[in-house]
Scaffold this active site. Structure first.
Site, PDB file in Angstrom:
ATOM      1  N   ALA A 382     -58.763 -18.718 -68.041  1.00  0.00           N
ATOM      2  CA  ALA A 382     -58.277 -19.970 -67.700  1.00  0.00           C
ATOM      3  C   ALA A 382     -57.254 -19.562 -66.734  1.00  0.00           C
ATOM      4  O   ALA A 382     -55.892 -19.370 -66.706  1.00  0.00           O
ATOM      5  CB  ALA A 382     -57.701 -20.559 -69.231  1.00  0.00           C
ATOM      6  N   ALA A 383     -57.676 -19.549 -65.320  1.00  0.00           N
ATOM      7  CA  ALA A 383     -56.780 -18.880 -64.355  1.00  0.00           C
ATOM      8  C   ALA A 383     -55.677 -19.848 -63.634  1.00  0.00           C
ATOM      9  O   ALA A 383     -54.792 -19.264 -62.855  1.00  0.00           O
ATOM     10  CB  ALA A 383     -57.544 -17.960 -63.779  1.00  0.00           C
ATOM     11  N   ASP A 406     -61.730 -20.974 -64.171  1.00  0.00           N
ATOM     12  CA  ASP A 406     -61.072 -22.105 -64.879  1.00  0.00           C
ATOM     13  C   ASP A 406     -61.999 -23.409 -64.801  1.00  0.00           C
ATOM     14  O   ASP A 406     -62.807 -23.510 -63.820  1.00  0.00           O
ATOM     15  CB  ASP A 406     -59.766 -22.720 -63.934  1.00  0.00           C
ATOM     16  CG  ASP A 406     -58.770 -23.314 -64.770  1.00  0.00           C
ATOM     17  OD1 ASP A 406     -57.590 -22.751 -65.238  1.00  0.00           O
ATOM     18  OD2 ASP A 406     -59.207 -24.892 -64.841  1.00  0.00           O
ATOM     19  N   ASP A 450     -55.146 -17.152 -71.382  1.00  0.00           N
ATOM     20  CA  ASP A 450     -53.811 -17.725 -71.261  1.00  0.00           C
ATOM     21  C   ASP A 450     -54.305 -19.224 -71.536  1.00  0.00           C
ATOM     22  O   ASP A 450     -54.431 -20.061 -70.351  1.00  0.00           O
ATOM     23  CB  ASP A 450     -53.348 -17.697 -69.664  1.00  0.00           C
ATOM     24  CG  ASP A 450     -51.861 -18.246 -69.779  1.00  0.00           C
ATOM     25  OD1 ASP A 450     -50.984 -18.310 -70.698  1.00  0.00           O
ATOM     26  OD2 ASP A 450     -51.623 -18.851 -68.600  1.00  0.00           O
ATOM     27  N   CYS A 507     -48.326 -21.500 -74.039  1.00  0.00           N
ATOM     28  CA  CYS A 507     -46.946 -21.786 -73.849  1.00  0.00           C
ATOM     29  C   CYS A 507     -46.439 -22.855 -74.845  1.00  0.00           C
ATOM     30  O   CYS A 507     -45.798 -23.517 -74.593  1.00  0.00           O
ATOM     31  CB  CYS A 507     -46.786 -22.378 -72.362  1.00  0.00           C
ATOM     32  SG  CYS A 507     -47.542 -23.746 -71.826  1.00  0.00           S
TER      33      CYS A 507
END
Ligand code: SAM
Length: 646
Positions: A382-383, A406, A450, A507
């Site tokens: 997931a870039a 992505d 990520d 995050c």
């Protein structure tokens, strides 16, 4: 967003090292104070005395909070208010230490970043990386009267191999004015500490801080005085930290927690649901530090693109342009923290030449954990927009191959732009739902996932998270994260010479998206194990949380919070694939995987029939808009359904 971002000249935020050193000093002081001032269990007379002194203290606080004009600031939007409050009563650093009873949690994070003026005007911001642009609206008052060249040389050694001591020296030598400033702050702090001790000896905490029934009723009528709300938050936290001694007779802990949560919602602007979720991660005093830290954006940081330059040279060029900076900390050799700039950091010639990327410090962490080697084949699942992809590529010195995937086609534009600008020539961009892997291609040496997440770690940069996240999000997002992680595991080659590594990061600080996802993967894929992340900073992951127990190795995962490391809230887990499994040949499509996962989650009672049911009416709006746009693009007038004349 919010008044926190109002332009306001303030002093420079400390680097991570300074921040941590300061935190440690404060923790020591608090510990000492607690030892000296821990009150005896209150009898009637002492609690009365306590009340009188506390009232005095309240008045002191009240006077300060009301400001010079003596007016309270009322209103609905708490974020704005909290920001106003920050500005008002923090004329100089550490002033808040005098504001609160001395043995309260020290919530002084605003002294880290303070309100800053935008380095970018609105137009310039449009050029900044899509997911980072919010971060760069700061201004610090930071004086540098040293010769720029001398300063940079003293900051960066030739080979950039800093020892811990060396880096400390380098940081200290960075800017004479900074160290002078820090000395002054230290002296100020010592004075404050003295003052606190004096106050602590005089002020006894008051036990009955909860509003009476009548007061509660009156509070329901309209917006509250936020100064009083804040005072009460601090007092309740204090009671909860030592409930046995300080809890009022006849009041339960739950009553205090309930009131505190309401006050947190009122003051900081969270929904009750999210306030409680985040509150439960910490002790009451740490929770307050976390909420406070979310009121401030993290410092601006950039990552040197080592494919094009060295950090020392980049720093020199930027300093020559009037940028004040210093290395982020000794855990990264490529990061720079920007204190102040006379030029827009997102539009310097060095930026345009791809010598650096604006990147949050926390975003370095998963790539450091991934530890890419030259000539490997790596998948970034997931870039977009490519902050981590380009770092991976740089660590591989443009050798081997990075697949940057992505699912969002639109976002791949910024991914491609960054890859081009930074000169990454070993990268292939693809646009799949990552659950399609390993059907698309497998056998990678390393994979970074990520993952898409709720963003509870980046509230400092996106305040909308406070009100937009619902219970459903913390079911749906982990549901996807679990499938993505299993696909990542199945796409790695367990026989890779040095690799066989999967790094999972978010995050978000929510356990559902972090430890629970990792634990799920460990249960479903016994052919992987968790290993040390190799990261120099970070707190251990939870091995149990609110009645749920995770595999003991989950403590090898790492958590990051804005109030502890002055980086975005973040989570990193590193897996090693230790054996092949039938799943490696998994040719199931994303849809098939979703159907399977859905079935399984329904059996386990995690989701129900209504899970991710779409609102047809709402969808209709978007579908027709999209149809119209597509017709327009083809030159067809959507109203007439006939081709429009050009
Ligand atoms: C946290 S962001 C990635 C940030 C990126 N790694 C960086 O450092 O710049 C998560 C990304 O996941 C993508 N995404 C969401 N669902 C996905 C899926 N099923 N497969 C692949 N990517 C997905 C989103 O489009 C978004 O770009």
């Amino acid at each position: 967003m919010g008044s926190r971002r109002h332009k306001n000249k303030q002093s420079a935020p400390p680097s991570l090292d300074e921040f941590q050193a300061k935190q440690e000093r404060k923790a020591k002081r608090v510990e000492e104070r607690t030892k000296r001032t821990r009150p005896e269990p209150t009898d009637k007379s002492s609690s009365k005395k306590a009340k009188t002194t506390d009232e005095k203290h309240h008045k002191h606080k009240h006077d300060k909070h009301t400001g010079e004009d003596g007016e309270h600031k009322h209103g609905k939007h708490t974020h704005e208010h909290s920001s106003k409050k920050h500005k008002k009563h923090h004329k100089n650093e550490g002033e808040e230490d005098h504001e609160f009873p001395a043995d309260l949690p020290e919530v002084d994070l605003e002294e880290l970043s303070k309100a800053k003026k935008s380095l970018f005007d609105d137009e310039e911001e449009a050029d900044v990386d899509e997911d980072l642009q919010d971060e760069f609206d700061m201004e610090q008052e930071y004086e540098n009267d040293e010769d720029d060249d001398v300063q940079v040389k003293s900051m960066f050694s030739d080979d950039e191999e800093f020892g811990e001591d060396e880096l400390e020296d380098l940081n200290a030598a960075n800017m004479e004015s900074l160290s002078k400033k820090l000395d002054e702050e230290e002296a100020e702090e010592a004075e404050e500490a003295e003052q606190e001790l004096l106050e602590a000896n005089q002020i006894q905490p008051r036990a009955d801080v909860l509003p009476s029934k009548e007061e509660e009723e009156m509070m329901g009528d309209g917006p509250q005085d936020l100064t009083s709300v804040r005072t009460r938050i601090i007092e309740i936290v204090k009671v909860l930290e030592d409930f046995k001694t300080l809890g009022a007779e006849g009041r339960s802990r739950t009553e205090y927690v309930d009131r505190l949560l309401k006050d947190i919602c009122e003051y900081f602007g969270y929904t009750p649901f999210l306030a409680e979720k985040l509150f439960n991660l910490f002790s009451p005093s740490e929770a307050l530090e976390f909420f406070e830290a979310n009121e401030i954006a993290r410092p601006i940081t950039i990552r040197t693109n080592t494919l094009k330059t060295r950090r020392r040279d980049l720093a020199q060029s930027l300093v020559n342009r009037g940028v004040n900076l210093q290395p982020i900390g000794n855990w990264t050799k490529v990061g720079l923290q920007i204190f102040d700039s006379q030029v827009p950091i997102g539009a310097t010639p060095e930026y345009l030449a791809g010598q650096y990327i604006l990147q949050a410090a926390s975003s370095f962490l998963p790539v450091i954990a991934l530890d890419p080697h030259e000539n490997e084949r790596i998948l970034d699942m997931a870039a977009a927009p490519g902050g981590k992809t380009t770092y991976i590529s740089a660590m591989m010195k443009n050798t081997g191959c990075v697949f940057a995937n992505d699912a969002n086609k639109n976002r791949t534009k910024s991914l491609i732009a960054n890859i081009h600008r930074l000169g990454c020539t070993n990268t292939i961009v693809c646009n799949y739902d990552a659950r399609e892997f390993p059907k698309v291609i497998g056998g990678f040496d390393r994979i970074l996932l990520d993952a898409p997440c709720s963003g509870t770690g980046v509230i400092g940069k996106d305040q909308s998270v406070k009100v937009s996240r619902t219970e459903k999000d913390f079911i749906q997002i982990p549901h996807l994260q679990k499938q993505l992680l299993l696909s990542a595991i199945d796409s790695v080659d367990c026989n890779s010479k040095h690799g066989g590594v999967i790094v999972y990061s978010t995050c978000s600080v929510a356990v559902e998206e972090d430890e629970a996802v990792v634990d799920y993967a460990l249960r479903k894929r016994p052919n992987v194990k968790l290993v040390e992340t190799g990261l120099a900073i970070g707190k251990e992951g939870f091995t149990s949380f609110r009645g749920k127990t995770f595999h003991p190795s989950v403590k090898l995962t790492r958590r990051y919070y804005p109030h502890t490391y002055n980086v975005d809230g973040f989570f990193v887990a590193k897996f090693q694939k230790i054996g092949p499994s039938p799943h490696d040949d998994n040719q199931a499509s994303a849809k098939e995987k979703e159907a399977l996962a859905r079935e399984e989650a329904m059996e386990e009672g995690i989701i129900h029939e209504d899970f991710a049911n779409f609102d047809n009416e709402e969808d209709e709006k978007y579908i027709s808009k999209s149809k119209k746009n597509s017709l327009l693009k083809k030159g067809i007038n959507p109203k007439s359904s006939t081709p429009s004349k050009k």
